[in-house]
Design an enzyme around this catalytic site. Structure first.
Site, PDB file in Angstrom:
ATOM      1  N   LYS A  76       0.748  -1.206  -0.078  1.00  0.00           N
ATOM      2  CA  LYS A  76      -0.058   0.032  -0.132  1.00  0.00           C
ATOM      3  C   LYS A  76       0.859   1.283  -0.015  1.00  0.00           C
ATOM      4  O   LYS A  76       1.991   1.239   0.074  1.00  0.00           O
ATOM      5  CB  LYS A  76      -1.048  -0.008   1.063  1.00  0.00           C
ATOM      6  CG  LYS A  76      -2.109  -1.160   0.700  1.00  0.00           C
ATOM      7  CD  LYS A  76      -3.200  -1.053   1.681  1.00  0.00           C
ATOM      8  CE  LYS A  76      -4.392  -1.898   0.899  1.00  0.00           C
ATOM      9  NZ  LYS A  76      -5.558  -2.041   2.045  1.00  0.00           N
ATOM     10  N   ARG A  90      -4.029 -10.223   4.246  1.00  0.00           N
ATOM     11  CA  ARG A  90      -4.164 -10.133   2.827  1.00  0.00           C
ATOM     12  C   ARG A  90      -3.121  -9.821   2.286  1.00  0.00           C
ATOM     13  O   ARG A  90      -2.762  -8.375   2.224  1.00  0.00           O
ATOM     14  CB  ARG A  90      -5.555  -9.252   2.545  1.00  0.00           C
ATOM     15  CG  ARG A  90      -5.958  -9.008   1.153  1.00  0.00           C
ATOM     16  CD  ARG A  90      -7.203  -8.218   0.875  1.00  0.00           C
ATOM     17  NE  ARG A  90      -7.721  -8.233  -0.261  1.00  0.00           N
ATOM     18  CZ  ARG A  90      -7.293  -7.512  -1.292  1.00  0.00           C
ATOM     19  NH1 ARG A  90      -5.905  -6.507  -1.103  1.00  0.00           N
ATOM     20  NH2 ARG A  90      -7.680  -7.282  -2.618  1.00  0.00           N
TER      21      ARG A  90
HETATM   22  N1  HH2 Z   1      -7.417  -3.668  -0.072  1.00  0.00           N
HETATM   23  C1  HH2 Z   1      -7.688  -3.811  -1.307  1.00  0.00           C
HETATM   24  C2  HH2 Z   1      -8.673  -4.398  -1.728  1.00  0.00           C
HETATM   25  N2  HH2 Z   1      -9.349  -5.087  -1.061  1.00  0.00           N
HETATM   26  N3  HH2 Z   1     -10.070  -5.905   1.085  1.00  0.00           N
HETATM   27  C3  HH2 Z   1      -9.997  -6.067   2.251  1.00  0.00           C
HETATM   28  N4  HH2 Z   1     -10.778  -6.624   3.049  1.00  0.00           N
HETATM   29  N5  HH2 Z   1      -8.690  -5.304   2.942  1.00  0.00           N
HETATM   30  C4  HH2 Z   1      -7.842  -4.479   2.424  1.00  0.00           C
HETATM   31  O1  HH2 Z   1      -7.238  -3.809   3.036  1.00  0.00           O
HETATM   32  C5  HH2 Z   1      -8.125  -4.570   1.111  1.00  0.00           C
HETATM   33  C6  HH2 Z   1      -9.354  -5.129   0.404  1.00  0.00           C
HETATM   34  C7  HH2 Z   1      -6.724  -2.832  -2.270  1.00  0.00           C
HETATM   35  O2  HH2 Z   1      -5.575  -3.752  -2.897  1.00  0.00           O
HETATM   36  P1  HH2 Z   1      -5.715  -4.459  -4.390  1.00  0.00           P
HETATM   37  O3  HH2 Z   1      -6.847  -5.434  -4.295  1.00  0.00           O
HETATM   38  O4  HH2 Z   1      -4.214  -5.027  -4.422  1.00  0.00           O
HETATM   39  O5  HH2 Z   1      -5.679  -3.203  -5.015  1.00  0.00           O
HETATM   40  P2  HH2 Z   1      -6.881  -2.747  -5.888  1.00  0.00           P
HETATM   41  O6  HH2 Z   1      -8.256  -2.354  -5.027  1.00  0.00           O
HETATM   42  O7  HH2 Z   1      -6.299  -1.453  -6.725  1.00  0.00           O
HETATM   43  O8  HH2 Z   1      -7.589  -3.782  -6.846  1.00  0.00           O
END
Ligand code: HH2
Length: 370
Positions: A308, A348
């Site tokens: 992040k 995660r």
């Molecule tokens: N962070 C992201 C997406 N989903 N779900 C939970 N429960 N907690 C989190 O911290 C969280 C989440 C963001 O990460 P990522 O999926 O890599 O990115 P993007 O939202 O751009 O797909």
């Protein structure tokens, strides 16, 4: 101040002092908090009444708001004043040994995720990636088809389904570990649950499409309620809190109540502070440092720190160049280990192998008894 002690579901947890106080273990007790276990009680002395402050006496250091006491002393305080009831309960929860950490591997079937956008946009490649994460030690997989990065626009339901459904189906057929779908939409959750997913990871905690709660309940699936301020489009526009930990807790408690009311079983609920979702660097740091406070809800805490942007912001403040998302492994692992120490149970992550190793080592040290 909300009277949590009166809450029929969370009553036993007695968070009545939140957001004014929470407890973190300074020495982990073996099993339930023993009388001689020490507890650090962080107290918002500035928000306490004179009589509450007087009760804590010299043991309270008002400069730092820290009360460093033995559990036996806390029990004695409890006998004098019912408002302190919550503290003993919180000590016990915070001092309980961390359960074996579980790794939730991220499979983004999106063209634009901040961390790995486009890499696994093709369903076959996303499935292959998921299977690699299983081989690397993932305990569960989280399949997402809509980026939630700051400023992102919502994806249409049909498009999101087109992205995630074949991936969920393919992974459910080819692996035995639980598959989660990262969505805020009830229709996407419904189809994915029918295709083999057993967990719904909802970054809106049921605010965007409330029907998602009933859909999850009907399928008997697990549910992650995450805190976010506003929506991905506006969440990073000057986020403000009077007390970030207290407000996140209050939000999660209310959303968990909605989930329970919709029929989701308490044993299938997880909570997540939503690192980076409507938070400045200071908010993220405070949530990570005081994460143990979330355990007082009595629900497993899921934590997402992997890659992040707060990691790059910290670098920037140290006058270093901001690293790209895929170059944030060191910072991700540091935050993961501290999160684990502060009570996170499900992590995660994108880098499963390295995170699993870090979590296992951290867990071994934390669980070691001399
Ligand atoms: N962070 C992201 C997406 N989903 N779900 C939970 N429960 N907690 C989190 O911290 C969280 C989440 C963001 O990460 P990522 O999926 O890599 O990115 P993007 O939202 O751009 O797909």
């Amino acid at each position: 101040m909300s009277d949590w002690a009166q809450d029929p579901i969370f009553g036993d947890v007695a968070l009545r002092w939140s957001p004014r106080a929470f407890v973190a273990p300074s020495h982990r007790a073996r099993g339930a908090a023993a009388d001689d276990a020490r507890a650090l009680v962080f107290v918002r002395a500035d928000r306490m009444s004179e009589s509450e402050r007087a009760l804590l006496g010299d043991e309270l250091d008002p400069r730092f708001g820290v009360l460093d006491v033995r559990v036996a002393r806390l029990r004695a305080l409890l006998a004098q004043h019912s408002a302190i009831a919550c503290l003993v309960e919180s000590v016990e929860r915070a001092a309980a040994p961390v359960a074996a950490p579980r790794i939730l591997g991220v499979v983004n079937a999106t063209p634009d995720s901040f961390s790995d956008g486009g890499e696994h946009h093709d369903p076959e490649r996303a499935i292959e990636h998921g299977l690699r994460l299983v081989a690397d030690g993932a305990d569960m997989l989280d399949v997402g088809g809509e980026s939630t990065r700051p400023g992102s626009e919502p994806v249409e339901e049909r498009e999101e389904l087109r992205r995630v459904l074949p991936v969920v189906r393919g992974l459910a057929e080819r692996t035995r570990i639980p598959i989660s779908v990262d969505t805020t939409k009830s229709a996407v959750a419904r189809e994915c649950l029918a295709a083999g997913a057993t967990l719904v990871n909802d970054v809106s905690a049921g605010r965007f499409d409330p029907a998602i709660l009933a859909v999850t309940a009907r399928a008997g699936a697990g549910y992650v309620a995450m805190h976010m301020l506003g929506t991905p489009r506006d969440m990073q526009v000057e986020p403000r809190y009077a007390d970030v930990v207290g407000e996140v807790l209050e939000f999660l408690r209310a959303r968990c109540r909605a989930a329970l009311d919709a029929g989701i079983e308490r044993s299938k609920l997880w909570i997540d502070p939503g690192i980076g979702f409507g938070k400045t660097l200071e908010h993220n740091l405070e949530l990570l440092r005081r994460l143990a406070a979330l355990r007082s809800l009595g629900l497993p805490v899921l934590l997402g720190v992997s890659r992040k942007s707060f990691i790059a912001t910290i670098e920037e403040r140290a006058e270093l160049p901001r690293s790209a998302a895929a170059e944030r492994l060191g910072g991700s692992l540091a935050a993961l280990v501290l999160g684990l120490q502060n009570g996170a149970e499900i992590l995660r992550v994108h880098d499963v192998r390295e995170s699993k190793q870090a979590a296992l080592v951290a867990r071994a040290v934390l669980a070691h008894r001399d």
